[in-house]
Design an enzyme around this catalytic site. Structure first.
Site: not given
Length: 474
Positions: A39-40, A42, A445
């Site tokens: 998964g690395g 990260c 807005h």
């Protein structure tokens, strides 16, 4: 010796390429190698687990601001164990899904071992030697552990190991004053730890604009102690398993010491390439060990490509994902696409949140000249939504090239900064990078996004901006 169409070292962003390649040609045979959980960085010990942790911390800080708005709420308990267990469960689920997918894929051989070159295009993994004429180096990186007196004699944490902690430390010393220190300082202080951050740089979060780092230090100092311009000179064992951190003020030479239950090293990251022995594969590295690549992310060895932390350019998951696209186009499709880093955004998920993209003011002036740089500035509380939220001091700062209206950079500090900056980032990837769509388009807005619009409307010269800042006009 097994021969593959592709050898991929690492299971992080490079898997984007592997998946696309196999969809294009299911007959290809790929070797995927990763000595760690798949998964690395990260997923396993970086972005994902830390963001799971800091979100409950952010909820606490938001609740604490309620009293000023007429909401007198109380935090009865911050359940540290529950927060940590949830993080580990979510990460563990994803890791197991990836592991299962890799293990069961018929056209992938998944090696759960360390890899090292023995010759060009030839890699030893475990007891096997494998080869391919196409190799992806997605090695990740690891926490920097510098030489420090006494450090080897005490138990300390890095960003890799802190995720395994089971008990909330009453006191935590974080060594380092960058992104990792800011996010973990935010988390542990919100959980109830007494946190002291010790940074060597004169500024907290030194990679940010000075105005951003100054405000971040001011706001975060409400919840923790932040020491800047301090050099850690020793870490020593103290009684009952505690640690003593000794530091010297680099300006005054005065020394101080603190005792903490735990010490977290957050001093940066270093290359993993030494584990791979790239020199045996004819692959050059720079003086810090990062893989040297050209504009197309190809290494010094033909058809050996590197991306992500391995190249040491931008240690962000989104940068690695982008680089995986570049490598796919170049290595798999045979195109010639250059990696473009003109607008690499990042965010710091602290309280307050911080986001940035492009050049800082000093860099913009050095690149374009002071007479060609305009600065826009707007505070959150000068919008209807910002006032409704009771926001003070937070701001958006933008940099624009005069005449062309080209966006040069943007820097935000305040709620949802990582979301608000995306409008700017997207425009920086258009052909002319113009700010015009921001100032001519409609903004809802009242919404916080108006603060970005108003920053671009309120452009002034660098000289006028610096004067306004000194005199407190903005």
């Amino acid at each position: 010796m097994k021969t593959y169409d592709l050898i991929c070292i690492g299971t992080g962003s490079a898997m984007n390429i592997v998946e696309a390649m196999l969809q294009q040609d299911p007959e290809k045979k790929v070797a995927v190698i990763d000595k760690d959980d798949p998964g690395g960085i990260c997923l396993t010990r970086g972005c994902i687990p830390t963001k799971i942790l800091v979100y409950p911390a952010e909820i606490r800080r938001i609740v604490e601001t309620g009293k000023a708005l007429g909401v007198d709420a109380q935090i009865r308990k911050m359940d540290f164990k529950a927060v940590m267990e949830r993080m580990r469960a979510l990460v563990g689920r994803d890791v197991e899904e990836i592991r299962k997918s890799l293990s069961e894929a018929g056209n992938i051989d998944y090696y759960r071992d360390a890899a090292e070159f023995v010759a060009p295009y030839r890699i030893k993994v475990g007891n096997e030697t494998i080869t391919s004429t196409m190799i992806f180096l997605c090695l990740g990186s690891r926490p920097l552990v510098p030489p420090m007196a006494g450090l080897e004699s005490v138990a300390y944490h890095t960003s890799d190991t802190i995720l395994g902690i089971r008990e909330l430390p009453k006191t935590l010393a974080i060594l380092g004053g960058g992104y990792i220190a800011a996010e973990y300082g935010h988390f542990f202080s919100a959980m109830g730890s007494k946190v002291v951050v010790v940074g060597r740089n004169p500024r907290f979060l030194p990679a940010e604009e000075p105005e951003v780092s100054d405000l971040a230090q001011k706001e975060m100092s409400k919840f923790m102690t932040i020491l800047t311009n301090h050099e850690v000179i020793a870490v020593e064992a103290a009684e009952r398993g505690k640690k003593t951190v000794r530091a010297r003020d680099r300006a005054t030479a005065k020394t101080m010491s603190m005792v903490a239950d735990e010490v977290l090293l957050a001093l940066g990251r270093v290359s993993n390439s030494d584990l791979l022995h790239p020199e045996r594969g004819g692959i050059k590295t720079d003086d810090k060990g990062w893989i040297v690549v050209n504009d197309y992310l190809e290494s010094s060895q033909n058809n050996v490509w590197a991306l992500g932390d391995a190249v040491g350019k931008h240690l962000f998951k989104h940068a690695a994902n982008y680089e995986s696209k570049v490598v796919y186009y170049n290595a798999v499709l045979g195109e010639r696409v250059k990696a473009d880093y003109h607008a690499v955004p990042h965010a710091v998920f602290s309280h307050p949140e911080i986001a940035s993209v492009g050049l800082r003011q000093k860099e913009a002036v050095e690149t374009y000249g002071e007479d060609r740089v305009l600065v826009g500035f707007q505070r959150f509380h000068n919008t209807a939504k910002g006032e409704a939220m009771g926001l003070k001091d937070y701001f958006v700062k933008v940099l624009v090239e005069e005449g062309t209206t080209k966006i040069l950079g943007a820097h935000l500090i305040g709620p949802q900064a990582s979301l608000l900056i995306q409008e700017v980032v997207t425009l920086m990837y258009t052909q002319d990078m113009s700010m015009r769509p921001i100032v001519t388009g409609m903004h809802i807005h009242p919404a916080l996004s108006e603060v970005v619009e108003r920053a671009f409307i309120s452009l002034m010269s660098v000289e006028d901006y610096d004067r306004a800042m000194k005199q407190g006009w903005v």
